[in-house]
Design an enzyme around this catalytic site. Structure first.
Site, PDB file in Angstrom:
ATOM      1  N   SER A   1      -4.117 -40.618  34.841  1.00  0.00           N
ATOM      2  CA  SER A   1      -4.303 -41.953  35.127  1.00  0.00           C
ATOM      3  C   SER A   1      -4.002 -42.578  33.693  1.00  0.00           C
ATOM      4  CB  SER A   1      -5.805 -42.411  35.570  1.00  0.00           C
ATOM      5  OG  SER A   1      -6.946 -42.160  34.634  1.00  0.00           O
TER       6      SER A   1
ATOM      7  N   LEU B   1     -13.130 -30.303  30.717  1.00  0.00           N
ATOM      8  CA  LEU B   1     -13.235 -30.271  29.357  1.00  0.00           C
ATOM      9  C   LEU B   1     -14.682 -30.166  28.790  1.00  0.00           C
ATOM     10  CD1 LEU B   1     -10.209 -32.685  28.365  1.00  0.00           C
ATOM     11  CD2 LEU B   1     -10.573 -30.337  27.259  1.00  0.00           C
TER      12      LEU B   1
ATOM     13  N   THR C   1     -16.954 -33.819  26.123  1.00  0.00           N
ATOM     14  CA  THR C   1     -15.650 -34.030  26.734  1.00  0.00           C
ATOM     15  C   THR C   1     -14.785 -34.495  25.732  1.00  0.00           C
ATOM     16  OG1 THR C   1     -16.944 -34.589  28.842  1.00  0.00           O
ATOM     17  CG2 THR C   1     -14.804 -35.073  28.628  1.00  0.00           C
TER      18      THR C   1
ATOM     19  N   SER D   1      -9.330 -43.632  18.493  1.00  0.00           N
ATOM     20  CA  SER D   1      -9.571 -45.089  18.901  1.00  0.00           C
ATOM     21  C   SER D   1      -9.929 -45.690  17.588  1.00  0.00           C
ATOM     22  CB  SER D   1     -10.610 -45.422  19.826  1.00  0.00           C
ATOM     23  OG  SER D   1     -10.877 -46.549  19.990  1.00  0.00           O
TER      24      SER D   1
ATOM     25  N   TYR E   1     -30.059 -42.683  23.072  1.00  0.00           N
ATOM     26  CA  TYR E   1     -28.580 -42.650  23.357  1.00  0.00           C
ATOM     27  C   TYR E   1     -28.005 -44.154  23.421  1.00  0.00           C
ATOM     28  CZ  TYR E   1     -24.380 -42.130  26.073  1.00  0.00           C
ATOM     29  OH  TYR E   1     -23.109 -41.895  26.583  1.00  0.00           O
TER      30      TYR E   1
END
Length: 332
Positions: A45, A95, A142, A176, A200
């Site tokens: 995607s 992953l 990931t 990014s 978190y």
């Protein structure tokens, strides 16, 4: 202000391309990539799918690993519908799981294919806290650690392919600009959010993983140079684009933010341009360890430029991914 204006109008930089360039634009001079075999993660995607489509259109053989085999098969079908002669191999890969990464590499090696290009594109932005089967915070596992291990296990094949073919291998890590949002000490923070759910923060965890991609690029480039390998590695910021990456944060607030930022958003073909440029353009021959945005070299954050932190992260990552039983080696 000047840089913002250049971005908005799509002014070309030194490369001849800018923020409005598309993946097809930047590969226009690479119409025959039939000699290239590429692995692209996250190609089902968004930016990854467009990267795969354009490289297939230019003739590259693609290996598309994905967590959902069916979704990857659907992607393959779409590519073949546009490019009937395309060579596309679909494989399974999660992953976040180190055992899955190792299994994928074994299965890829059993195909006896060359490997010229590795695009580490897959990304996850998870609003909720999660821990991988290996005991690692899920976003980091990931976005970064899975790609670190995948690259580590495939480098030998890339070096061999480059030696046999004389074609320089390329590794592209998709990061990014959000990597610059992370400040502080990376390793203790990773330890903290892995062990303590209450600490978190989704955005900070994502920024940490993307900073790790930048530092991985820097240290890997150094090691490839030491090896005198004919393989380069570079890092890219694709730009601001709304893709399925935000699927865990759909809602009114997300919709509002993207509406207000709409003038800064890229289309997916524009967002895939920097990846395709760095992956294929002749101008990038022998260029390694750099960070690119809008198809031009740019500067990462101060922390992302820190060689000590790059080496430190590498050493920790080696420990975390050194064993078939990584839980026993995760000591920060």
């Amino acid at each position: 202000m000047l840089e913002a204006l250049k971005y908005l109008i799509g002014a070309a930089g030194a490369s001849g391309y800018g923020s409005k360039s598309t993946a097809e634009d930047v590969t226009e001079n690479r119409r025959d990539l039939s000699h290239i075999t590429a692995i692209i993660t996250g190609a089902t995607s968004g930016i990854g799918a467009e990267t795969a489509r354009v490289l297939a259109k230019r003739g590259a053989r693609l290996v598309l690993p994905a967590r959902s085999y069916k979704t990857a098969e659907d992607t393959k079908s779409r590519i073949l519908a546009e490019c009937p002669q395309a060579k596309v191999v679909v494989m399974s890969l999660d992953l976040s799981s180190q055992s899955s990464v190792r299994k994928f590499v074994r299965e890829f090696e059993s195909l006896h294919l060359p490997l010229n290009l590795l695009i580490n594109n897959a990304g996850k932005f998870s609003h909720g806290h999660g821990i991988s089967e290996d005991g690692i915070e899920m976003t980091f596992a990931t976005n970064y650690l899975g790609h670190f291990l995948l690259t580590k296990l495939l480098v030998k094949k890339m070096v061999e392919t480059a030696e046999e073919t004389g074609i320089q291998g390329r590794i592209v890590n998709v990061s990014s600009s959000i990597h610059s949002w992370f400040t502080g000490d990376m390793i203790p923070y990773l330890d903290l959010i892995t062990k303590n759910k209450s600490e978190y923060d989704a955005t900070r965890a994502y920024a940490l993983s993307k900073l790790a991609n930048v530092l991985h690029t820097k240290e890997l480039a150094h090691k490839l140079k030491q090896m005198k390998a004919n393989v380069t590695v570079n890092c890219v910021h694709p730009g601001i684009v709304r893709t399925r990456l935000t699927r865990d944060r759909e809602g009114v607030i997300t919709d509002l933010v993207f509406f207000l930022a709409s003038k800064l958003l890229k289309t997916i073909p524009q967002a895939a341009a920097t990846t395709c440029y760095v992956a294929t353009h002749p101008r990038l021959e022998n260029i390694s360890g750099k960070y690119f945005a809008d198809c031009n070299e740019a500067s990462p954050s101060k922390l992302g430029s820190n060689s000590f932190e790059a080496e430190r992260l590498w050493n920790v990552s080696e420990t975390m991914a050194a064993s078939e039983n990584p839980k026993s080696t995760f000591h920060l």
